[in-house]
Design a protein around this motif. Structure first.
Motif, short mmCIF file in Angstrom:
data_model
loop_
_atom_site.label_atom_id
_atom_site.label_comp_id
_atom_site.label_asym_id
_atom_site.label_seq_id
_atom_site.Cartn_x
_atom_site.Cartn_y
_atom_site.Cartn_z
N MET A 134 -27.60 71.72 107.42
CA MET A 134 -26.41 70.39 107.07
C MET A 134 -26.60 69.85 105.39
O MET A 134 -25.80 69.49 105.01
CB MET A 134 -27.05 69.02 107.89
N ASP A 135 -27.94 70.11 105.08
CA ASP A 135 -27.94 69.44 103.52
C ASP A 135 -27.34 70.32 102.63
O ASP A 135 -26.75 69.85 101.59
CB ASP A 135 -29.61 69.40 103.19
N LEU A 136 -27.17 71.94 102.92
CA LEU A 136 -26.47 72.61 102.11
C LEU A 136 -25.10 72.39 102.29
O LEU A 136 -23.99 72.67 101.28
CB LEU A 136 -26.82 74.34 102.35
N VAL A 137 -24.39 72.17 103.45
CA VAL A 137 -23.21 71.76 103.69
C VAL A 137 -22.74 70.40 102.89
O VAL A 137 -21.64 70.16 102.51
CB VAL A 137 -22.94 71.55 105.42
N HIS A 142 -19.46 68.25 98.57
CA HIS A 142 -19.09 67.59 97.35
C HIS A 142 -18.62 68.39 96.26
O HIS A 142 -17.38 67.91 95.79
CB HIS A 142 -20.60 66.96 96.79
N VAL A 143 -19.05 69.50 96.11
CA VAL A 143 -18.63 70.55 95.08
C VAL A 143 -17.26 70.82 95.38
O VAL A 143 -16.30 70.88 94.58
CB VAL A 143 -19.60 71.62 94.75
N ILE A 144 -16.75 71.34 96.76
CA ILE A 144 -15.54 71.80 96.97
C ILE A 144 -14.56 70.75 96.89
O ILE A 144 -13.33 70.85 96.30
CB ILE A 144 -15.60 72.31 98.46
N SER A 145 -15.04 69.51 97.43
CA SER A 145 -13.90 68.52 97.46
C SER A 145 -13.76 67.91 95.83
O SER A 145 -12.58 67.53 95.42
CB SER A 145 -14.21 67.18 98.23
N SER A 146 -14.63 67.95 95.14
CA SER A 146 -14.57 67.72 93.67
C SER A 146 -13.54 68.73 92.97
O SER A 146 -12.52 68.34 92.35
CB SER A 146 -15.87 67.94 92.81
N HIS A 147 -13.49 70.00 93.39
CA HIS A 147 -12.76 70.77 92.68
C HIS A 147 -11.23 70.59 93.10
O HIS A 147 -10.49 70.65 92.21
CB HIS A 147 -13.19 72.26 93.05
N VAL A 148 -10.91 70.28 94.24
CA VAL A 148 -9.96 70.05 94.86
C VAL A 148 -9.03 68.87 93.92
O VAL A 148 -8.05 68.97 93.61
CB VAL A 148 -9.80 69.90 96.30
N MET A 149 -9.98 67.80 94.14
CA MET A 149 -9.28 66.86 93.60
C MET A 149 -9.14 66.69 92.13
O MET A 149 -7.97 66.28 91.51
CB MET A 149 -10.21 65.35 93.87
N GLY A 150 -10.15 67.08 91.41
CA GLY A 150 -10.18 67.33 90.11
C GLY A 150 -9.12 68.28 89.53
O GLY A 150 -8.58 67.95 88.55
N TYR A 151 -8.92 69.27 90.27
CA TYR A 151 -7.82 70.17 90.04
C TYR A 151 -6.52 69.76 90.08
O TYR A 151 -5.30 69.67 89.23
CB TYR A 151 -7.92 71.63 90.53
N ALA A 152 -6.49 69.07 91.43
CA ALA A 152 -4.96 68.35 91.75
C ALA A 152 -4.58 67.50 90.42
O ALA A 152 -3.46 67.33 90.10
CB ALA A 152 -5.19 67.79 92.93
N GLU A 213 -22.81 80.37 98.74
CA GLU A 213 -23.31 81.58 99.44
C GLU A 213 -24.64 81.94 98.97
O GLU A 213 -25.61 82.42 99.84
CB GLU A 213 -22.21 82.86 99.42
N ALA A 214 -24.69 82.07 97.67
CA ALA A 214 -26.00 82.64 97.17
C ALA A 214 -27.13 81.56 97.39
O ALA A 214 -28.06 82.12 97.42
CB ALA A 214 -25.85 82.85 95.72
N ARG A 215 -26.75 80.38 97.66
CA ARG A 215 -28.00 79.43 97.99
C ARG A 215 -28.36 79.60 99.40
O ARG A 215 -29.51 79.13 99.62
CB ARG A 215 -27.55 77.95 97.55
N LEU A 216 -27.68 80.19 100.23
CA LEU A 216 -27.99 80.40 101.46
C LEU A 216 -29.01 81.54 101.77
O LEU A 216 -30.23 81.30 102.40
CB LEU A 216 -26.85 80.66 102.54
N SER A 217 -28.83 82.64 101.12
CA SER A 217 -29.86 83.81 101.20
C SER A 217 -31.08 83.86 100.41
O SER A 217 -31.25 82.63 99.95
CB SER A 217 -29.13 85.03 101.07
#
Lengths: 217, 217
Positions: A134-137, A142-152, A213-217
């Motif tokens: 959950m904490d990685l989720v 945060h980082v995915i929705s920042s990218h979407v809003m910021g790019y839009a 992905e890299a933060r998981l393994s």
DNA sequence: ACCTGAACACCGTTCAAGT
DNA sequence: ACCTGAACACCGTTCAAGT
């Protein structure tokens, strides 16, 4: 006494009011969206709208919820979380970018509508199903929705448009005024005006999803 | 005939009007910023403002330019472009997050003020000096500024605040209404309300900057 | 049940009049 | 040169009155 059949066939309704509001904002800009003009577009006095809608804020909330409904939710696709997230994120960017009023409106209101919550819930579900804690989720959200809003925002921002003669004239004027003072900006502007927003968005999203992905393994 | 010394000591000026507008927007919200109220705060009728300022749009442009001036520009620091960009990006996020009106205002206006251009120019310069080719610098600019703007929005967004009793009550109400329907959101909310925005922002920025670096070699 | 006209408390902005 | 009152063309919203 004559009867206006159009009005009878399509009675006033919250849904129809919000659709008309979207249309008006798309065509004339969000600052042209007033209760009086919206009523006029629907063939009715402004005061009639209050019989079907809580007020202007309620209309704006409905417009935002409609955006999220149009985006939809990510589909479970056998554990390929990256492509599921990419599809939905790209779709979100495209829906926001299709309406110049989307980003300013979203950023000035609370997001508590059911469609926004559904999108959030299913996106989190895709990541959790892929085995992320959950904490990685939480970081990923945060980082995915920042990218979407910021790019839009960048795609909607009219500063460096390329579609109209007016855009080119404006860019020329800005470069004449600031070109010497800010040479790096002057060199970047052609890239900004020519770039493919889909590829540009994808470039950043790939970096972000691979990094998660890299933060998981 | 008496003389108001305060008015004499600090005469009306574009700069002073914009500072008062920032103060008013910080304290009462951007929707409370009207020419009449701003005049009142300065001890003057609204119409007097037009002697020093082009109009309300000019004031809003001045407020936005002030934000970028407060952020400043990245300093050349011997080629360590990642820490130079990180410092400036973090500062930008903090300045935007300190004013609830910053993101809505920026996203609804064109960014053509000198301070915004200066920030852009010097940031591009840092990347170019580090040896990146222009098209990679272009990609980097998009993804970095998306992250800054997008995260500032999330930090400012009042949906999941944690600072006031009102925030907690609102979160409780939303969870009661939607908790069952959207269980993943319900699980995430505690993380959203407790998270350190500095660390969260840094997590995403590290991924992005490392990803850009990897594209060079 | 739904629509409307008049009214209220606001807006941004212009302009002639004051000093 | 700077400030002001009155006015104009707009806002969102309420409410009693109409059908």
């Amino acid at each position: 006494m004559t009867v206006d059949e159009t009005t009878l066939r399509t009675p006033l309704t919250r849904k129809r009011i919000i659709e008309a509001a979207v249309e008006l904002a798309d065509e004339q800009g969000i600052e042209a969206l007033s209760m009086r003009k919206l009523g006029h577009a629907l063939g009715v006095e402004a005061m009639s709208l209050y019989n079907h809608v809580g007020g202007k804020d309620d209309i704006l909330d409905g417009m935002v919820d409609g955006l999220f409904a149009e985006i939809g939710v990510p589909l479970p696709n056998g554990g390929d979380w990256k492509s599921a997230v990419t599809e939905t994120a790209t779709r979100a960017k495209d829906v926001f970018a299709a309406h110049s009023w989307a980003v300013p409106l979203i950023t000035s209101r609370e997001l508590t509508g059911p469609s926004a919550f559904a999108l959030m819930d299913r996106t989190l579900g895709v990541l959790l199903d892929a085995g992320y804690p959950m904490d990685l989720v939480h970081h990923a959200w945060h980082v995915i929705s920042s990218h979407v809003m910021g790019y839009a925002f960048q795609e909607t921002s009219s500063t460096w448009g390329k579609d109209s003669d007016h855009d080119h004239a404006k860019a020329d004027a800005l470069l004449r005024e600031y070109g010497e003072q800010f040479p790096n900006v002057a060199k970047l502007v052609p890239h900004l005006m020519e770039c493919s927003h889909d590829e540009e968005f994808q470039f950043g999203l790939d970096i972000i999803l691979s990094g998660i992905e890299a933060r998981l393994s």
